[in-house]
Write an enzyme that holds these catalytic residues in place. Structure first.
Site, mmCIF file in Angstrom:
data_model
loop_
_atom_site.group_PDB
_atom_site.id
_atom_site.type_symbol
_atom_site.label_atom_id
_atom_site.label_comp_id
_atom_site.label_asym_id
_atom_site.label_seq_id
_atom_site.Cartn_x
_atom_site.Cartn_y
_atom_site.Cartn_z
ATOM 1 N N SER A 159 41.229 38.662 38.403
ATOM 2 C CA SER A 159 42.373 39.566 38.517
ATOM 3 C C SER A 159 43.324 39.023 39.566
ATOM 4 C CB SER A 159 41.913 40.969 38.927
ATOM 5 O OG SER A 159 43.014 41.797 39.287
ATOM 6 N N TYR A 172 37.410 45.909 44.823
ATOM 7 C CA TYR A 172 37.780 45.190 43.605
ATOM 8 C C TYR A 172 38.415 43.841 43.950
ATOM 9 C CZ TYR A 172 39.807 44.509 38.919
ATOM 10 O OH TYR A 172 40.144 44.015 37.686
ATOM 11 N N ALA A 174 37.951 42.039 46.631
ATOM 12 C CA ALA A 174 36.915 41.153 47.147
ATOM 13 C C ALA A 174 36.024 40.622 46.016
ATOM 14 C CB ALA A 174 36.071 41.891 48.186
ATOM 15 N N ILE A 205 47.965 44.740 32.452
ATOM 16 C CA ILE A 205 47.743 44.624 31.017
ATOM 17 C C ILE A 205 47.587 46.024 30.431
ATOM 18 C CG2 ILE A 205 46.299 43.629 29.212
ATOM 19 C CD1 ILE A 205 47.779 41.568 30.954
#
Length: 269
Positions: A159, A172, A174, A205
């Site tokens: 991401s 998230y 990390a 997305i």
């Protein structure tokens, strides 16, 4: 003067850019990017083993695609990527059904723990790291022997949060940063065994959760370049390239399907 390589033909170009005839495993395949990857692969002629934590969810995907006019086959398997027994069973079922594994797409993951890091409790932290990072490790190591037997490709879903580190998304960010680093490490370690390892770093997305968060009623048009929100199938097309022989000189890389360059700041609805 032509380059010193094989003379190109339409057929050879198409074959090199395809995953037809390959066996692939896609985790987190019941919806969103994972489902789009599955649809893209089977339409191209790959056989795909799909998994999620709920058997009924992947059964529905398999039933729809196996009943469609596509050359590939879908095998649904219930698997929690944080459970190593589940993951070993997934690997065994894949080898039993298809005898080989050419492509592994580690897509299972999820975000939680919104808020500043000091507000995130230990249970939430552990859960996000476990599903996104440890889950990628679990699945990849379970399929290591099968992938290295004849060479193959691994594509991890990371991401932009893992690249930039986003305020309010500490666990998230990390975890996905760890996926990016793991991708580079495995690419170096497995290159001599002809396994390529790459990652995708999607921006925003239009998966169901993102559409709900941003209040989107429609999926963005692929024809519009000046946009900040992409489609799951646009990410799937990038993954298909990385899984294909057209990406034979690409390993250890993180490709970012993001549209306009950005730093993962949420677009204005």
């Amino acid at each position: 003067m032509p380059v010193e390589d094989d003379i190109r033909t339409t057929e050879s170009v198409c074959e090199r850019s395809s995953v037809a005839g390959k066996t692939a495993v896609v985790t987190g395949a019941s919806s969103g990017i994972g489902r789009a990857v599955t649809e893209t692969f089977v339409a191209d002629g790959a056989d795909v083993v799909i998994c999620s934590r709920t058997q009924a969810d992947v059964d529905a995907v398999a039933e729809e695609l196996n009943g469609a006019d596509v050359p590939g086959e879908v095998l649904p398997v219930e698997c929690d990527v944080t459970d190593r027994d589940d993951v070993e069973a997934l690997a065994a079922a894949t080898v039993e059904e298809f005898g080989e594994v050419d492509v592994l797409v580690n897509n299972a993951g999820g975000a939680a723990g919104a808020g500043s890091l000091d507000e995130v409790d230990a249970e939430t932290w552990d859960g996000v790291i476990e599903v996104n990072l440890t889950g990628t490790y679990n699945v990849t190591t379970a399929f290591a022997d099968a992938l290295r037997e004849d060479g193959g490709a691994v594509v991890n879903t990371a991401s932009q949060a893992g690249r930039y580190g986003v305020a309010g998304m500490g666990p998230y960010s990390a975890a996905k940063a760890g996926v990016i680093a793991l991708t580079r490490t495995l690419a170096s370690e497995w290159a001599d065994e002809d396994v390529r390892v790459n990652a995708v770093n999607p921006g925003f997305i239009a998966t169901p959760p993102v559409k709900e968060m941003l209040g989107l009623d429609e999926t963005p048009s692929r024809e519009e370049v000046a946009r900040e929100i992409g489609t799951p199938h646009e990410v799937a097309d990038t993954i298909r390239f990385l899984a294909s022989d057209a990406a034979s000189f690409v390993t250890g890389q993180t490709i970012a399907p993001t549209g306009l360059p950005h730093t993962f700041e949420p677009p204005t609805p």
